[in-house]
Design a protein around this motif. Structure first.
Motif, short mmCIF file in Angstrom:
data_model
loop_
_atom_site.label_atom_id
_atom_site.label_comp_id
_atom_site.label_asym_id
_atom_site.label_seq_id
_atom_site.Cartn_x
_atom_site.Cartn_y
_atom_site.Cartn_z
N ARG A 41 0.83 -1.21 0.00
CA ARG A 41 0.00 0.00 0.00
C ARG A 41 0.86 1.26 0.00
O ARG A 41 0.56 2.24 -0.67
CB ARG A 41 -0.92 -0.01 1.22
N GLY A 98 -6.80 -5.45 -0.91
CA GLY A 98 -6.53 -4.15 -1.54
C GLY A 98 -6.91 -4.12 -3.00
O GLY A 98 -7.07 -3.05 -3.57
N ARG A 101 -8.69 -0.92 -5.07
CA ARG A 101 -7.92 -0.17 -6.07
C ARG A 101 -8.64 -0.20 -7.43
O ARG A 101 -8.69 0.78 -8.15
CB ARG A 101 -6.52 -0.76 -6.20
#
Length: 297
Positions: free
Chosen positions: A9, A42, A46
């Motif tokens: 990240r 994630g 995204r």
């Protein structure tokens, strides 16, 4: 796994290509998006952020392109020059237009073929001097000068009456033909520039033929008010015809110009005869022109 995700990240946040304005440069394919969604927590976040930013960018670009296209279309419509009518092709011409264009083409072709005295080295070179003399005999300048000289030397009231009406007929013919030529502005078959005598007589265009109109008007006038023998009357008719057609042989006028000139000359003669000035009016005009306010005896 938590430390590895935190490092990923942090690397994604520091990457310049992940900014919204550069998202179009780093768009993954659908296959990559499908495989990326299955990698950790994630990935879906995204991809969702990228899709939203992509939709916003495409919306902004689409609005900008549409406004630019509309302004360009308006500017192009305003700045686009309009073509002249003779450069535009008529896909569905009318029968009347086809007939008129065909007649004009025939008229131009025949006029060019009859222009045998256009060049001094042409086929009509032996007759060029005679044709030039005939054309000059129908010019306005010799007729105006000759009428004024005869009026100055005339001693009879009847002769002065005829000459004054002839002078008015010549003025009417000159002004009418010059006005029609200025209105129509038709060029001759060979498109020669007008000469000095043409500028003097205001005979600068082709339609109608001034020489033909003047020749017919003068010949009809003389035949009506002069007592002539039969051979002279025939010669006067022949002179009017040859004076008009001489301009076609010299390449100055079309055949249609000469034909309309003949008709216009006859109309001028009829108009002068209908408004004929009597002897008293002619004497008044003569006294005004000579600055003598007493009638001539």
């Amino acid at each position: 796994m938590s430390g590895r995700q935190a490092r990923c990240r942090a690397r994604d946040r520091n990457n310049v290509l992940n900014r919204p304005e550069f998202m179009s440069l780093n768009q993954p394919s659908r296959r990559e998006q499908g495989t990326g969604e299955g990698r950790g927590s994630g990935g879906p976040r995204r991809s969702t952020f990228r899709q939203q930013s992509q939709q916003e960018d495409t919306g902004l670009r689409g609005g900008r392109d549409s406004s630019d296209g509309a302004s360009a279309a308006d500017g192009g419509a305003k700045d686009a020059p309009r073509l002249p009518e003779q450069d535009c092709m008529q896909l569905n011409p009318t029968f009347r237009g086809i007939a008129i264009n065909s007649l004009l083409a025939i008229d131009l072709s025949l006029s060019k073929r009859l222009g045998v005295c256009v060049r001094p080295q042409g086929s009509g070179a032996p007759f060029r001097s005679m044709v030039l003399l005939l054309a000059f005999s129908g010019h306005a300048l010799p007729w105006f000068i000759g009428t004024l000289i005869c009026l100055w030397r005339s001693n009879t009231l009847a002769g002065q009456e005829v000459l004054v009406n002839l002078l008015l007929a010549l003025i009417l013919d000159l002004m009418t033909v010059a006005g029609m030529q200025k209105l129509v502005k038709r060029k001759g078959p060979w498109d020669f520039p007008p000469g000095f005598l043409d500028f003097v007589a205001m005979d600068m265009y082709s339609f109608p033929a001034a020489h033909a109109s003047r020749a017919v008007m003068v010949s009809k006038f003389l035949l009506s008010h002069l007592v002539l023998a039969v051979p002279l009357r025939i010669l006067l008719y022949l002179w009017a015809f040859l004076a008009g057609t001489s301009r076609v042989l010299l390449g100055k006028h079309h055949l249609s110009d000469v034909g309309c000139g003949f008709a216009l000359g006859f109309l001028h003669y009829s108009l002068v005869e209908s408004v004929w000035l009597d002897s008293a009016t002619c004497q008044t005009l003569i006294s005004i022109g000579t600055l003598r306010w007493a009638p001539l005896v």
